[in-house]
Design an enzyme around this catalytic site. Structure first.
Site, short mmCIF file in Angstrom:
data_model
loop_
_atom_site.label_atom_id
_atom_site.label_comp_id
_atom_site.label_asym_id
_atom_site.label_seq_id
_atom_site.Cartn_x
_atom_site.Cartn_y
_atom_site.Cartn_z
N ALA A 296 0.93 -1.21 -0.01
CA ALA A 296 0.09 0.03 0.08
C ALA A 296 0.86 1.32 -0.09
O ALA A 296 0.50 2.39 0.66
CB ALA A 296 -0.82 -0.03 1.35
N ARG B 274 -4.50 8.74 -9.83
CA ARG B 274 -5.37 8.77 -10.49
C ARG B 274 -6.64 9.25 -9.79
O ARG B 274 -7.78 9.53 -10.31
CB ARG B 274 -5.50 7.63 -11.42
N GLY C 292 0.11 -7.92 -15.95
CA GLY C 292 1.08 -8.69 -16.26
C GLY C 292 0.41 -9.97 -16.84
O GLY C 292 -0.38 -10.54 -16.14
N TYR D 27 -38.86 19.21 18.52
CA TYR D 27 -37.28 18.94 18.78
C TYR D 27 -37.11 18.55 20.12
O TYR D 27 -37.37 19.38 21.03
CB TYR D 27 -36.37 20.23 18.56
N ALA E 256 -48.05 18.23 20.11
CA ALA E 256 -47.37 18.40 19.07
C ALA E 256 -46.52 20.03 19.04
O ALA E 256 -47.21 20.52 19.95
CB ALA E 256 -48.44 18.74 17.60
C1 UD1 Z 1 1.07 -5.35 -10.87
C2 UD1 Z 1 1.79 -6.60 -11.27
C3 UD1 Z 1 1.10 -6.87 -12.50
C4 UD1 Z 1 -0.29 -7.30 -12.15
C5 UD1 Z 1 -1.05 -6.13 -11.57
C6 UD1 Z 1 -2.37 -6.42 -11.02
C7 UD1 Z 1 4.40 -6.16 -10.99
C8 UD1 Z 1 5.49 -5.50 -11.57
N1 UD1 Z 1 3.24 -6.09 -11.83
O1 UD1 Z 1 1.08 -4.20 -11.87
O2 UD1 Z 1 1.81 -8.20 -13.10
O3 UD1 Z 1 -1.02 -7.62 -13.32
O4 UD1 Z 1 -0.34 -5.68 -10.37
O5 UD1 Z 1 -2.97 -5.40 -10.50
O6 UD1 Z 1 4.10 -6.36 -9.76
N2 UD1 Z 1 3.21 -0.77 -4.68
C9 UD1 Z 1 4.24 -0.30 -3.63
N3 UD1 Z 1 5.41 -0.14 -3.74
C10 UD1 Z 1 5.77 0.14 -5.12
C11 UD1 Z 1 5.15 -0.32 -6.29
C12 UD1 Z 1 3.83 -0.60 -5.85
O7 UD1 Z 1 3.79 -0.46 -2.51
O8 UD1 Z 1 7.07 0.46 -5.50
C13 UD1 Z 1 2.06 -1.35 -4.62
C14 UD1 Z 1 0.83 -0.33 -5.09
O9 UD1 Z 1 0.49 0.64 -4.03
C15 UD1 Z 1 -0.31 -1.31 -5.30
C16 UD1 Z 1 0.55 -2.60 -5.59
O10 UD1 Z 1 1.75 -2.41 -5.16
O11 UD1 Z 1 -1.10 -1.62 -4.23
C17 UD1 Z 1 0.58 -3.13 -7.17
O12 UD1 Z 1 1.25 -1.99 -7.80
P1 UD1 Z 1 0.65 -1.16 -9.13
O13 UD1 Z 1 1.82 -0.33 -9.50
O14 UD1 Z 1 -0.60 -1.04 -9.15
O15 UD1 Z 1 1.11 -2.47 -10.20
P2 UD1 Z 1 0.57 -2.80 -11.66
O16 UD1 Z 1 1.34 -1.98 -12.45
O17 UD1 Z 1 -0.90 -2.63 -11.48
#
Ligand code: UD1
Ligand code: CA
Length: 487
Positions: free
Chosen positions: A11, A17, A146, A372, A386
């Site tokens: 997280a 976005r 992915g 009230y 009332a």
């Molecule tokens: C990731 C997966 C992808 C998968 C997708 C599913 C990787 C490289 N890719 O891509 O294969 O299909 O999720 O939703 O893992 N986060 C961190 N620290 C970071 C980067 C991310 O805590 O440095 C957390 C984000 O807050 C998020 C989660 O990891 O909760 C996934 O990161 P996000 O950037 O959404 O990965 P995707 O590009 O969606």
């Protein structure tokens, strides 16, 4: 192998976005934050430990997670260098003796994920010889995910990220949900081997799959039929889609459990609400927070109840209520506003255009119309006339009014708190009650009624009103000319 189960929840990402000052994973769906849903699913596994990786706005996210899971291990990722980097930080935050057993990695933004699915996935991984397992889904629009690349024998060879995928790989419909399970021993050796030679320059957790295959180890894939469970919300449009879907699932569950929901399309029920059998929910109702509704109660139409307890058989019509208790068999509404601290007894009534706050209204007591009631205690069986105002605020402090059991107060009274009306006492219409009324006494405070005869004929001569008065006096109809009288 150890039975230890570690769940790592990611997280740290920004969630830009969402365009919000509230961090993405804190946005609510069905009364819980998105990460709250994920943590709920994770805790249902009774894991040995939960590690949450926080980074962006961690001063917001960290305390929220700690409130939900007090024994959570928080790991801080200062800069978001990828999911592999985030897991490495989580892993290294644990003492060596805790780095054992099975490790599940999930992300904080998949609110529909169910504990049962996570449990099935963990069992799948544990019963295999695979060093890493992927929770996958088959989706119509795989763009952005992915992709799961399988070899000639059907075994998983790699996960290829969108930006690194060839045209052929981009056509693969099986995607990585982002939820993976690892053997701790493998995770230990693989994390330091991850590189960032890819289109994003990030450390990808998904590269662990290719590294496992290079080691000669096997990789498993567990396909979840219900792909919505692993869907994340990146913007508010997706958030609304997931919220609607979660609501649909919640309503579906309650209807299967014996709750009548007349119009599911206009009904919203939060995840933590509890409904008894044979509850009826009419159109336009929102049951929020920790609301509990008892057997045979009817709520709606058009009511919002947040953290409200509704007793069995009660009826709540067109009402807004918060942190209130409605007794069994009681009736509320239409157009009632129950503010925090309202407690209505069994078979009591709060009627049309009545606002209540911090008020205990006894069993069978009634406040039927246009009133009230603030900072009050109304005894059982009492009836409030009332248009009554409980004047609780002197401009500086709030004071309490006590109305005794079975007291009957008349219309258009003002109770100037602090004041007590004794058991069985009564008041006259239009009274302003400033002093305590002894039990059984009748209190009146408005002056005697006086008549100024022919006042209208003299002062409003020439008007329709004066003419009507003169006509009535001439015909001898009505009480005109009667002796001036008091009450
Ligand atoms: C990731 C997966 C992808 C998968 C997708 C599913 C990787 C490289 N890719 O891509 O294969 O299909 O999720 O939703 O893992 N986060 C961190 N620290 C970071 C980067 C991310 O805590 O440095 C957390 C984000 O807050 C998020 C989660 O990891 O909760 C996934 O990161 P996000 O950037 O959404 O990965 P995707 O590009 O969606
Ligand atoms: Ca994502």
């Amino acid at each position: 192998m150890s039975d230890d189960l570690t769940v790592i929840v990611l997280a740290a990402g920004g969630g830009t976005r969402m365009k919000s000052k509230t961090m993405k994973v804190l946005h609510p769906i069905a009364g819980r934050s998105m990460i709250g849903h994920v943590l709920h699913a994770a805790t249902s596994l009774s894991p040995t430990r939960i590690v949450a990786v926080v980074g962006n706005q961690r001063e917001q996210v960290g305390p929220h997670i700690e409130a939900l899971v007090p024994d959570v291990v928080l790991a801080v990722q200062e800069s978001q260098n990828g999911t592999g980097h985030a897991v490495r930080i989580a892993w290294e935050s644990l003492p060596p003796e805790a780095r054992t057993g099975t490790v599940v990695v999930a992300s904080g933004d998949t609110p529909l994920l169910r504990g049962e699915s996570l449990q099935a996935f963990v069992e799948f991984h544990r019963s295999s010889r695979d060093v890493v397992s992927i929770l996958t889904g088959i989706v119509a629009r795989p763009h952005g995910y992915g992709r799961i690349v399988r070899g000639a024998d059907g075994g998983v060879e790699a996960i290829v990220e969108q930006k690194d995928a060839t045209e052929e790989q981009a056509r693969i419909a099986e995607i990585n949900s982002g939820i993976l399970a690892f053997d701790a021993a493998f995770l230990d050796t693989v994390l330091p081997r991850l590189g960032n030679q890819n289109a994003n320059g990030e450390y990808y957790l998904t590269d662990t799959v290719g590294l496992a295959r290079a080691d000669g180890s096997t990789v498993g894939a567990f396909t979840l039929e219900d792909v919505m469970e692993t869907e994340g919300a990146n913007d508010r449009a997706q958030l609304a889609v997931l919220a609607a879907e979660m609501n649909r699932r919640i309503l579906d569950r309650w209807m299967r459990d014996g709750v009548t929901i007349i119009d599911p399309s206009s009904t919203w029920i939060d995840a933590d609400v509890q409904l008894a059998q044979d509850v009826t929910v009419l159109p336009g109702v929102q049951l929020l927070g920790a609301t509990v509704v008892g057997e045979d109660a009817v709520v709606g139409p058009d009511s919002t109840l947040k953290d409200v307890e509704v007793g069995a058989g009660a009826k709540v019509v067109r009402t807004h209520g918060e942190l209130a208790v409605i007794g069994a068999g009681a009736t509320v509404g239409p157009f009632s506003y129950l503010r925090p601290g309202t407690e209505l007894g069994a078979d009591g009534k709060i009627g049309a255009f009545v606002e209540t706050k911090n008020a205990r209204i006894g069993d069978g007591a009634k406040v039927p119309h246009l009133s009230y009631v603030g900072d009050a205690e109304i005894g059982e069986g009492a009836n409030i006339g009332a248009g009554t105002i409980f004047a609780n605020y002197d401009g500086v402090n709030k004071h309490r009014t006590v109305i005794g059991a079975h007291a009957k107060t008349a219309s258009n009274n003002t109770f100037v708190a602090p004041v007590t009306v004794g058991d069985g006492a009564a008041t006259g219409a239009g009274s302003v009650i400033r002093r305590d009324v002894p039990p059984g006494a009748l209190a009146v405070s408005s002056g005697p009624q006086r008549h100024f005869d022919e006042w209208v004929q003299k002062r409003r001569a020439g008007t329709a009103q004066a003419k009507a008065a003169a006509d009535a006096a001439g015909s001898g109809a009505g009480p005109a000319g009667a002796a001036p009288s008091g009450e």
